[in-house]
Design an enzyme around this catalytic site. Structure first.
Site, PDB file in Angstrom:
ATOM      1  N   TRP A   1       0.823  -1.207   0.000  1.00  0.00           N
ATOM      2  CA  TRP A   1       0.000   0.000   0.000  1.00  0.00           C
ATOM      3  C   TRP A   1       0.862   1.264   0.000  1.00  0.00           C
ATOM      4  O   TRP A   1       0.360   2.356  -0.274  1.00  0.00           O
ATOM      5  CB  TRP A   1      -0.929   0.004   1.211  1.00  0.00           C
ATOM      6  N   ASP A   2       2.161   1.106   0.300  1.00  0.00           N
ATOM      7  CA  ASP A   2       3.092   2.235   0.286  1.00  0.00           C
ATOM      8  C   ASP A   2       2.969   3.035  -1.012  1.00  0.00           C
ATOM      9  O   ASP A   2       3.031   4.273  -1.008  1.00  0.00           O
ATOM     10  CB  ASP A   2       4.548   1.760   0.350  1.00  0.00           C
TER      11      ASP A   2
ATOM     12  N   GLU B   1       0.485  -2.506  12.248  1.00  0.00           N
ATOM     13  CA  GLU B   1       0.552  -3.967  12.195  1.00  0.00           C
ATOM     14  C   GLU B   1       0.794  -4.592  13.565  1.00  0.00           C
ATOM     15  O   GLU B   1       0.898  -5.817  13.677  1.00  0.00           O
ATOM     16  CB  GLU B   1       1.638  -4.399  11.208  1.00  0.00           C
TER      17      GLU B   1
ATOM     18  N   LYS C   1       2.935   0.432  15.932  1.00  0.00           N
ATOM     19  CA  LYS C   1       4.117   0.271  15.095  1.00  0.00           C
ATOM     20  C   LYS C   1       4.373   1.521  14.257  1.00  0.00           C
ATOM     21  O   LYS C   1       5.507   1.972  14.116  1.00  0.00           O
ATOM     22  CB  LYS C   1       3.942  -0.942  14.174  1.00  0.00           C
ATOM     23  N   GLN C   2       3.315   2.051  13.682  1.00  0.00           N
ATOM     24  CA  GLN C   2       3.435   3.207  12.795  1.00  0.00           C
ATOM     25  C   GLN C   2       2.133   3.986  12.832  1.00  0.00           C
ATOM     26  O   GLN C   2       1.098   3.465  13.238  1.00  0.00           O
ATOM     27  CB  GLN C   2       3.730   2.763  11.372  1.00  0.00           C
TER      28      GLN C   2
END
Length: 793
Positions: A361-362, A488, A592-593
């Site tokens: 998806w980046d 994630e 995580k992000q």
């Protein structure tokens, strides 16, 4: 790397003035050349020493088994791994029978320069052989933006202090030996000898190798042509075998004499074309490049990049490192997608084999926003590739018992390749991310042909997925349960806010597009009842909110989970996924992000300013940034809520991700999305640029460390320049019809006749939130931004 004295900070190039074998693999990534179709890692011309050899063709992969301890319905049956194709870069040099190998003899001078304006990788070396004789070696290398199938090298050797006998061996090499991969899941699997020979030849100055992969059945062809200029007595001959085709030049040089070799390499691949067709394809590409010539290829490359920088450059006054880093980033983002042409853009681009060469998806969420505003034609190509893989996505949805299309979490060809379904299949937000990229592209370009040919069907099929994946509860609220958002470390959650808001936008965009094109929508089986159902689901979408804390839940009941023991986690235990079981991570409040923070950036219209500030303050102490995708998003939102110093530090982390090898995996390729994030942090963060409902708006603000930033963006076939200082901003329409834009809530009309200047309103800066213990971004003090460390006046 760039902090090493061997790397100079310069605005338009990356320069290495000393060879450091310890960071050779990293240097091969940062010096990589590509055009979206071909990728050549920045290996030394002579092939050795090397850290990780690499030559890649976008879309060429081999299948490998995905082992499961226990099989399950719907698990992907095989993985896909990018392979090192035929290496056309190699030019070996022998001086008086001694191989030119920088580990032997004496290296008197070494310099490599990647020039962002010319697109050339240049190298100069002076080397004394064990025999005591010195030669000067100069090489220039390019991968052509204008001739998609072509790479070229100009290689020169000069005798310095004595007569020398030289042998040059220009090669095409297949099935190179690669170093073994470690246990890090971010590292690619290594497939030994993935190519089987079908044809090899060496005829005069022309070399050719054609191979086929065993399992994926892809045919790969490479050919090389040579031109030699040397003193009288220079001789050449050629030979070939299954995995090696070689053109050899022998010559004797007196001091001051030069032997020059121009090598042009052409590539092609196909899963359906015949052997003879591939033979002809690479020969034709070589013929075209030969007619252009080396200097012609250089001139074309320079002209292409001149046009790119004219519409894409970002100027940064006050931080020389960031200035270099953003141009480095833009150059590599362009290389990742310029000539992809209906192919994916991988997480590492074509700079290395990390993540097995997969696309995530980046691409849609980080890379395409940059290309949409700087190289719109390139931005459309990965979305056309997604559309081409739509039948696979529809089949995947059927396997999962869903309507519409379920695009893969990670893939090379369009098939799901993630063997871990909680962080793969369950990350359905990839479908909304694709829809978001479609909407953003259409808003920015007004490309009606794209909407009819690609956009509408992508929006329709992804909307159908959400309508079947979600459900209405007895109160009529719409829920999407059991999914994984961008974070994630929080898998299989209910009502992830990011997923729900992006799905909401997807549903509305699909309904709007279907109403704009009713006849075409009818061919996809869309009717008024279906679009009404999409709008109803969007209107009733659930967004969990904790009234006690006054913050949005990342997902339902997230704020009720136990907090992660950050104080008890050592610095060497990050990333957590390599040191703790997922079961433990999933049950705790640890991010995580950026996830909810990402939702506030992409769907800022769904939050009030107060909610954004409170949410940012709550989630900042939980976010460990175990992903390179996080820092740029945190920079954007830190700037929006008023923490400009923190935003500046996060900008530095995103910008230096590869140049400083912050995650210790640059050796496996560059982080293309984080590179794109450098632009995002500057333009969306400090420029405050947002696309909303077909218009573009700005809310600029600068940290005190920067004196000025200026950038150019493409909007609806117009070219707009934005020039920001600490107190004011000037908007200049450089090309196109008058354009209405937003500035801090005010509507402005820009024309080519006269720039518009406005004051930048002051924003209050609250108490800066803390980060998890040991995870605060590196502080970019005055010395980081200014080589002399001076404070601005």
């Amino acid at each position: 790397m760039i902090t090493h004295p061997a790397y100079a900070v310069e605005p338009w190039c990356l320069r290495e003035t000393e060879l450091n074998l310890e960071v050779l693999p990293q240097s091969e990534s940062v010096f990589a050349l590509a055009n979206g179709h071909i990728g050549w890692r920045g290996n030394l011309d002579e092939g050795e020493p090397h850290g990780l050899p690499g030559s890649y063709l976008n879309g060429v992969y081999e299948l490998r088994p995905l082992p499961y301890a226990e099989a399950g319905y719907g698990y992907p049956e095989s993985g896909q791994t990018v392979i090192d194709v035929t290496n056309g870069k190699v030019i070996r040099l022998l001086v008086d029978d001694e191989p030119f190998d920088l580990r032997y003899g004496r290296l008197l001078k070494h310099e490599r320069v990647l020039d962002f304006r010319t697109g050339l990788l240049s190298r100069t070396s002076e080397w004394t052989a064990p025999s005591g004789r010195t030669v000067r070696v100069r090489s220039r290398r390019l991968v052509s933006f204008t001739q998609r199938a072509v790479g070229a090298i100009c290689y020169e050797v000069e005798a310095v202090d004595a007569e020398v006998r030289l042998v040059l061996q220009s090669e095409l090499v297949a099935n190179e030996q690669l170093p073994q991969a470690g246990g890090d899941p971010r590292v690619a699997a290594v497939l030994e000898s993935p190519l089987v020979s079908e044809e090899h030849s060496a005829d005069g100055s022309c070399l050719r190798l054609i191979h086929r992969t065993v399992r994926s059945g892809l045919r790969v062809a490479a050919a090389a042509e040579h031109e030699v200029d040397g003193p009288e007595g220079t001789k050449t001959y050629a030979e070939s075998s299954e995995d090696l085709s070689r053109f050899t030049v022998t010559s004797a040089l007196r001091p001051g004499q030069v032997l020059r070799l121009e090598k042009t390499v052409a590539y092609g691949w196909s899963g359906v074309r015949s052997l003879s067709a591939m033979h002809d394809q690479v020969d034709a590409a070589l013929a075209g490049a030969k007619s252009t010539g080396w200097q012609g290829l250089c001139d074309e490359q320079h002209a292409y990049l001149d046009a790119f920088w004219d519409r894409a450059d970002v100027e940064v006054d006050g931080d020389a490192e960031i200035q270099q880093a953003v141009r480095f980033a833009l150059f590599h983002v362009l290389q990742a997608g310029a000539r992809a042409e209906c192919r994916a853009i991988a997480a590492k681009g074509l700079t290395g084999p990390g993540y097995d060469g997969h696309s995530f998806w980046d691409t849609e969420t980080f890379v395409l926003p940059v290309l949409t505003c700087t190289a719109p034609r390139a931005a459309a190509q990965p979305l056309r590739w997604r559309h081409a893989t739509l039948p696979d996505a529809v089949n995947r949805a059927r396997t999962l018992g869903l309507d519409g299309a379920a695009f893969p979490w990670r893939t090379l060809s369009g098939d799901e390749c993630s063997a871990y379904w909680p962080a793969g299949t369950a990350a359905f937000h990839v479908n909304a991310d694709i829809a978001d990229a479609v909407v953003r592209y259409l808003h920015a370009t007004g490309d009606e042909t794209f909407e009819r040919e690609v956009g509408l069907e992508l929006l329709v099929q992804t909307a159908r997925l959400w309508r079947s994946l979600g459900h209405h509860d007895p109160q009529g609220r719409f829920h999407i349960d059991g999914v994984t958002g961008p974070d994630e470390y929080s898998a299989i959650a209910d009502d992830n806010v990011y997923t729900n808001l992006m799905a909401q936008q997807n549903l509305r965009a699909a309904a709007d597009a279907a109403e704009r094109h009713p006849e075409l929508a009818d061919t996809f089986g869309v009717d008024d009842e279906e679009t009404a159902a999409w709008r109803d689901a969007a209107a009733r979408m659930t967004l969990p909110y904790n009234e006690t804390l006054g913050v949005h839940e990342q997902s339902a009941d997230f704020t009720g989970h136990q907090h992660w023991d950050f104080a008890g986690t050592r610095p060497d235990q990050y990333p957590l996924l390599l040191h703790f079981p997922y079961f433990d991570i999933y049950r705790k409040q640890v991010v995580k992000q950026a996830d909810l923070v990402m939702a506030m950036y992409l769907r800022g219209d769904a939050f009030t300013a107060e909610q954004k500030a409170r949410n940012f303050a709550y989630y900042e102490p939980l976010t460990v940034r175990d992903s390179s995708l996080s820092a740029c998003v945190q920079a954007v939102m830190a700037a929006e809520v008023g923490h400009l110093r923190l935003a500046y530090d996060y900008l530095g982390e995103a910008a230096m991700m590869d140049l400083s090898d912050l995650e210790s995996n640059t050796r496996d390729g560059l982080h293309i999305a984080s590179l794109a994030g450098t632009w995002i942090a500057l333009v969306a963060g400090f420029g405050g640029m947002r696309h909303r409902n077909g218009t573009v708006a700005f809310a600029p603000r600068l940290p005190e460390q920067l004196d000025r930033i200026a950038f150019t963006v493409q909007v609806l076939r117009r070219r707009l320049r934005v020039d920001i200082t600490g107190e004011s901003v000037t908007y200049s329409l450089l090309e196109g019809e008058p354009l209405e834009i937003g500035h801090c809530g005010e509507r402005l009309l820009t024309t080519r006749e006269e720039p518009v200047t406005r004051k930048i309103p002051a924003i209050p800066e609250g108490v800066e939130p803390r980060q998890p213990a040991g995870r605060k971004p590196a502080h970019r003090g005055w010395k980081a931004g200014r080589p002399d460390g001076e404070m601005p006046t």
